[in-house]
Design a protein around this motif. Structure first.
Motif, PDB file in Angstrom:
ATOM      1  N   ALA A 145       0.836  -1.197   0.000  1.00 22.22           N
ATOM      2  CA  ALA A 145       0.000   0.000   0.000  1.00 22.22           C
ATOM      3  C   ALA A 145       0.872   1.250   0.000  1.00 22.22           C
ATOM      4  O   ALA A 145       1.912   1.302   0.669  1.00 22.22           O
ATOM      5  N   ASN A 146       0.447   2.253  -0.737  1.00 22.32           N
ATOM      6  CA  ASN A 146       1.258   3.469  -0.857  1.00 22.32           C
ATOM      7  C   ASN A 146       1.296   4.292   0.427  1.00 22.32           C
ATOM      8  O   ASN A 146       2.140   5.157   0.589  1.00 22.32           O
ATOM      9  N   PHE A 147       0.398   4.017   1.380  1.00 23.91           N
ATOM     10  CA  PHE A 147       0.383   4.809   2.608  1.00 23.91           C
ATOM     11  C   PHE A 147       1.284   4.228   3.705  1.00 23.91           C
ATOM     12  O   PHE A 147       1.396   4.805   4.782  1.00 23.91           O
ATOM     13  N   VAL A 148       1.918   3.104   3.445  1.00 25.77           N
ATOM     14  CA  VAL A 148       2.801   2.497   4.452  1.00 25.77           C
ATOM     15  C   VAL A 148       4.231   2.984   4.220  1.00 25.77           C
ATOM     16  O   VAL A 148       4.739   2.920   3.101  1.00 25.77           O
ATOM     17  N   LEU A 149       4.867   3.458   5.268  1.00 28.77           N
ATOM     18  CA  LEU A 149       6.199   4.049   5.173  1.00 28.77           C
ATOM     19  C   LEU A 149       7.249   3.076   5.683  1.00 28.77           C
ATOM     20  O   LEU A 149       7.142   2.560   6.783  1.00 28.77           O
ATOM     21  N   MET A 150       8.296   2.890   4.895  1.00 29.39           N
ATOM     22  CA  MET A 150       9.364   1.986   5.293  1.00 29.39           C
ATOM     23  C   MET A 150      10.160   2.535   6.474  1.00 29.39           C
ATOM     24  O   MET A 150      10.734   1.786   7.260  1.00 29.39           O
ATOM     25  N   ASP A 151      10.166   3.867   6.634  1.00 27.03           N
ATOM     26  CA  ASP A 151      10.964   4.459   7.701  1.00 27.03           C
ATOM     27  C   ASP A 151      10.142   4.768   8.941  1.00 27.03           C
ATOM     28  O   ASP A 151      10.553   5.538   9.801  1.00 27.03           O
ATOM     29  N   TYR A 152       8.953   4.177   9.052  1.00 25.25           N
ATOM     30  CA  TYR A 152       8.179   4.300  10.286  1.00 25.25           C
ATOM     31  C   TYR A 152       7.807   2.910  10.766  1.00 25.25           C
ATOM     32  O   TYR A 152       7.183   2.138  10.043  1.00 25.25           O
ATOM     33  N   GLY A 153       8.201   2.589  11.990  1.00 25.58           N
ATOM     34  CA  GLY A 153       7.964   1.246  12.505  1.00 25.58           C
ATOM     35  C   GLY A 153       8.754   0.230  11.693  1.00 25.58           C
ATOM     36  O   GLY A 153       9.923   0.435  11.376  1.00 25.58           O
ATOM     37  N   SER A 154       8.086  -0.861  11.349  1.00 25.75           N
ATOM     38  CA  SER A 154       8.766  -1.934  10.598  1.00 25.75           C
ATOM     39  C   SER A 154       8.469  -1.886   9.114  1.00 25.75           C
ATOM     40  O   SER A 154       8.907  -2.755   8.363  1.00 25.75           O
ATOM     41  N   GLY A 155       7.705  -0.888   8.670  1.00 17.42           N
ATOM     42  CA  GLY A 155       7.320  -0.837   7.270  1.00 17.42           C
ATOM     43  C   GLY A 155       6.156  -1.741   6.959  1.00 17.42           C
ATOM     44  O   GLY A 155       5.923  -2.083   5.795  1.00 17.42           O
ATOM     45  N   ALA A 156       5.430  -2.154   8.018  1.00 16.13           N
ATOM     46  CA  ALA A 156       4.256  -3.019   7.842  1.00 16.13           C
ATOM     47  C   ALA A 156       3.186  -2.606   8.848  1.00 16.13           C
ATOM     48  O   ALA A 156       3.509  -2.184   9.964  1.00 16.13           O
ATOM     49  N   VAL A 157       1.918  -2.700   8.442  1.00 10.71           N
ATOM     50  CA  VAL A 157       0.820  -2.322   9.338  1.00 10.71           C
ATOM     51  C   VAL A 157      -0.280  -3.385   9.275  1.00 10.71           C
ATOM     52  O   VAL A 157      -0.445  -4.079   8.277  1.00 10.71           O
ATOM     53  N   MET A 158      -1.005  -3.493  10.392  1.00 10.94           N
ATOM     54  CA  MET A 158      -2.258  -4.239  10.363  1.00 10.94           C
ATOM     55  C   MET A 158      -3.350  -3.246   9.975  1.00 10.94           C
ATOM     56  O   MET A 158      -3.311  -2.083  10.373  1.00 10.94           O
TER      57      MET A 158
END
Length: 822
Positions: free
Chosen positions: A335-348
């Protein structure tokens, strides 16, 4: 005395330079004031934004000098950087020559505007002496674990051909040239700013009241501290076989563990290692279209900022993970809204309770599993997400719990069952400072085949740039230099290679305010001394643009805390008070060469004089607000200064301020004195509390008009004496000229506010008939109620004819209201 701005201004500018009028004293027993503007990049010419910034700081500096304080008001040039290198390419010039030629020109502009900068403490961050001290600090930071080098996925600007820090990427583009950035895997030097994340956040409280709340909020949001739950999502057997068991799981972080049962998909950043692995091993089953879409997502501007209003774009990976509590399969997307430089780069993703996740789910027809209901009423989950607090349902043993309170219970369950843990995350990442360019401070390290990465010896500093270099715009010129990078290892002495990356220019601006504290005597010997720093710091008033709220101000705060820990200083915040001035606009847009709406300060100075430029820029709007350029208002500012100069001929020349018996003055004379002293009171308020120079100038204009309405020469002389002192920080040239012809420029510290001038002999009251104002009466302050009402009846006689007064209302010092009938 005819007003000739050109003659007057050159006269006093030469006088100030000859007499070193603005140099700080070495007497550390005096009360100090450190006034500082954010220094400019030497682009070649000042613009009106510069004029506004430095007119504000100069007014502060001159005001406090009048109060007898020891004032440090320095200036320098943020002279390293890509623009100089780009200009060298464009003009076939050497960046150093281009830079220092511009500095010389801008110094002339500073002088022509009458800015009271210290000359002995001028600096350019590209000076080799500045580089020497900075490289010493860098070595100390490396030795203390605050600087490290490692490989990582970095922001790369294809236009400037250099790495950018996260903070220098704005909506997916380079902050300077607006070119979309790409991700590049390469070695980089990092400052460990994350070590200070909590302190940088907590110490914002110390700045409350001295800094604009907007800036404090921007820094707080950028640090981005968030508490939540971290856990692993494990792939199902089919996904493990697709990935050849190379990846068994990935971790996610959520601030909303209360929504865990509502997870209906998960999303990875387009640069996530799992995505890279699938691309490299041709594991995407999308007939080639999936790969193209992933690369398109990577190029999208909003991959660097989560903006819920922008379109959401995704690609399914054909993988599933197992929900940690329900055991159900959950699809994995990019998804384009997930940032690699925030957290682990993965979201639930929980579409029922997050607007962003909801938009994505609706677009791709994914499940929406509601698990929180409003405390009262119902919510339609087919039309929008419910993001407020509520009551859990469809959440197994947690049903019926308040959603906020349930977070503790759910995190506890994860920890007791060893499937997750409470975690704190930060948006802030370590500051990458390597830049692949010539015109920057060299990083003082050497690469040795035997010793590895080795620090240069301090006695060999500075590591200066080579004077002759070929700059083509392709790659790093230092890396291609035939001799410069070849050296001996400082540790073992064998042949080695010097580091060719140079430092981010924000490094130089992160400590320049400390360098200004060094006296002329010790300028060559040390960056600054503890004695000097203890006396001058912190900066009492810092002035600059709101655009530096995150980058420069955050980095400067970080460096201050690092220098404290290294033992250089004993405080942890550099700027006590911050004023962020608004932009200067023309035709409703920010002035810029590309828009063709710039105003050349030199042209204003030639036509009207520097004092006019200064007066207009401070009078047109409060300093924190945007200022719209107005040619007519510039003309008006000039006319006021000319009138102020011309009326000075009414002054009786004197060495001392006239002694005036206030009770013997006429009404007009008393009023004139009152307006003059009101301006004096306002001056103290403006410089110490409100910063609204426009109201101070307006008050001074009112005082001038009041002086013009009376003819007492002593009142004239006293008024001009005080007004010249009040206005000197704003229009210094004409004020010094007037004072030199008539009196010594008054020191405001010796000018007391006289209570007698505010004592009113009479007051004006409004007279109303049935609540409608009809006229006014002037009465003595101590006049009786009976006489006041009698006078009101007399003055309002024509409105009372044939009518019966049934009530008389008297509000002391305000009004008389006569209620009538008939």
């Amino acid at each position: 005395m005819e007003y000739n701005s050109q003659l007057i201004e050159k006269k006093w500018q030469n006088y100030w330079a000859e007499h070193k009028s603005f140099e700080p004293s070495e007497d550390f027993t005096k009360e100090k004031k450190y006034i500082l503007s954010m220094f400019p990049f030497p682009s070649g010419r000042l613009h009106m934004g510069h004029v506004r910034n430095y007119s504000i700081s100069d007014a502060f500096a001159r005001f406090h000098r009048q109060l007898g304080k020891n004032v440090l008001h320095p200036i320098g040039f943020d002279s390293f950087g890509m623009p100089a290198e780009n200009a060298a390419i464009k003009n076939n010039a050497n960046p150093k020559t281009w830079t220092y030629d511009n500095i010389d020109y801008m110094k002339g502009e500073f002088k022509s505007l009458g800015f009271s900068f210290s000359k002995t403490r001028e600096l350019a961050t590209s000076d080799e002496l500045y580089t020497k001290f900075e490289q010493g600090f860098i070595i100390d930071m490396f030795e203390n674990g605050l600087l490290y080098r490692e490989k990582g996925l970095l922001n790369w600007c294809p236009h400037d051909k250099t790495v950018l820090a996260n903070e220098q990427v704005v909506d997916g583009c380079c902050w300077r040239c607006d070119t979309p950035i790409v991700k590049k895997d390469m070695n980089q030097y990092y400052f460990k700013i994350t070590k200070y994340a909590d302190e940088l956040l907590d110490s914002l409280k110390k700045l409350d009241g001295g800094w604009p709340k907007q800036v404090l909020t921007m820094q707080e949001n950028w640090i981005g501290k968030s508490n939540g739950l971290e856990f692993d999502l494990f792939f199902d057997e089919n996904s493990l076989s697709i990935l050849d068991n190379e990846f068994k799981s990935f971790d996610v972080f959520t601030t909303r563990p209360d929504t865990i049962y509502g997870v209906s998909y998960t999303a990875l950043a387009p640069e996530h290692p799992i995505v890279n692995y699938m691309i490299d091993n041709n594991l995407l089953n999308h007939d080639g279209k999936g790969l193209d879409r992933i690369f398109q997502i990577r190029k999208m501007k909003d991959t660097s900022s989560i903006d819920r209003q922008k379109v959401k774009v995704g690609v399914p990976l054909g993988l599933d993970v197992i929900h940690p509590l329900t055991g159900k399969k959950v699809p994995v997307w990019i998804a384009n809204f997930v940032l690699m430089d925030y957290g682990s780069g993965a979201v639930m993703a929980v579409p029922a309770h997050d607007d962003r996740d909801f938009d994505f789910a609706k677009k791709y027809n994914l499940e929406i599993n509601a698990v929180i209901n409003p405390k009262e009423g119902e919510h339609d989950f087919t039309t929008s997400a419910f993001t407020d607090a509520g009551v859990l349902f469809n959440s197994a043993e947690f049903d019926g719990l308040n959603s906020k309170k349930s977070q503790y219970n759910i995190i506890k369950y994860f920890e007791e069952n060893k499937i997750g843990q409470k975690t704190t995350n930060y948006k802030l990442k370590d500051w990458g400072v390597s830049r692949q360019r010539y015109w920057g401070a060299p990083i003082p390290f050497v690469h040795c085949d035997s010793c590895g990465l080795v620090m240069e010896k301090k006695e060999n500093l500075p590591i200066a740039l080579p004077a002759h270099v070929e700059i083509t715009g392709e790659g790093n010129p230092l890396d291609k230099h035939p001799t410069w990078k070849y050296c001996k290892c400082p540790k073992c002495g064998i042949d080695a290679i010097r580091e060719t990356d140079t430092m981010d220019t924000f490094v130089e601006s992160s400590w320049y305010f400390l360098r200004f504290c060094a006296s002329e005597v010790n300028w060559e010997k040390e960056a600054f001394s503890k004695e000097q720093i203890k006396y001058w710091m912190g900066v009492d008033q810092y002035i600059g643009g709101i655009e530096h709220a995150i980058l420069h101000l955050l980095y400067a705060r970080f460096f201050t805390k690092v220098f404290r820990d290294l033992g250089y200083i004993d405080f942890d915040e550099p700027f006590d008070n911050l004023l962020t001035q608004g932009m200067v606009l023309k035709d409703g847009a920010k002035m810029s060469k590309s828009k063709g709406n710039t105003v050349d300060p030199d042209a204003i100075i030639q036509k009207y004089g520097a004092d006019t430029a200064r007066l207009f820029i401070l009078f047109a709007a409060p300093p924190t607000q945007e200022l719209e350029w107005n040619d007519n208002a510039v003309e008006g500012a000039y006319k006021f200064i000319k009138r102020f100069n011309d009326r000075s001929s009414n002054i009786v020349k004197t060495d001392t301020i006239p002694l005036i018996e206030h009770t013997t003055l006429s009404k007009d004379e008393k009023y004139a004195r009152k307006k003059v002293y009101e301006a004096l009171v306002r001056a103290n308020e403006v410089y110490n509390e409100k910063y609204t120079f426009n109201t101070l100038i307006a008050g001074s204009m009112e005082a001038m008009n009041a002086l013009n309405s009376q003819n007492n020469s002593d009142v004239w002389s006293e008024g001009f004496w005080i007004l010249s002192s009040i206005l000197e920080p704003i229009i210094p040239h004409v004020c010094w000229e007037i004072s030199s012809e008539n009196f010594s420029l008054n020191n405001l510290s010796s000018q007391k506010v006289l209570d007698e001038v505010f004592v009113e002999d009479s007051i004006t009251l409004g007279v109303s008939i049935n609540g409608k104002r009809r006229c006014e009466i002037e009465v003595a302050v101590d006049e009786s109620k009976e006489n006041i009402i009698s006078l009101a009846k007399e003055k309002a006689g024509k409105w009372l004819e044939g009518k019966e007064i049934i009530k008389e209302i008297f509000v002391p010092k305000k009004l008389v209201n006569l209620v009538v009938k008939g």
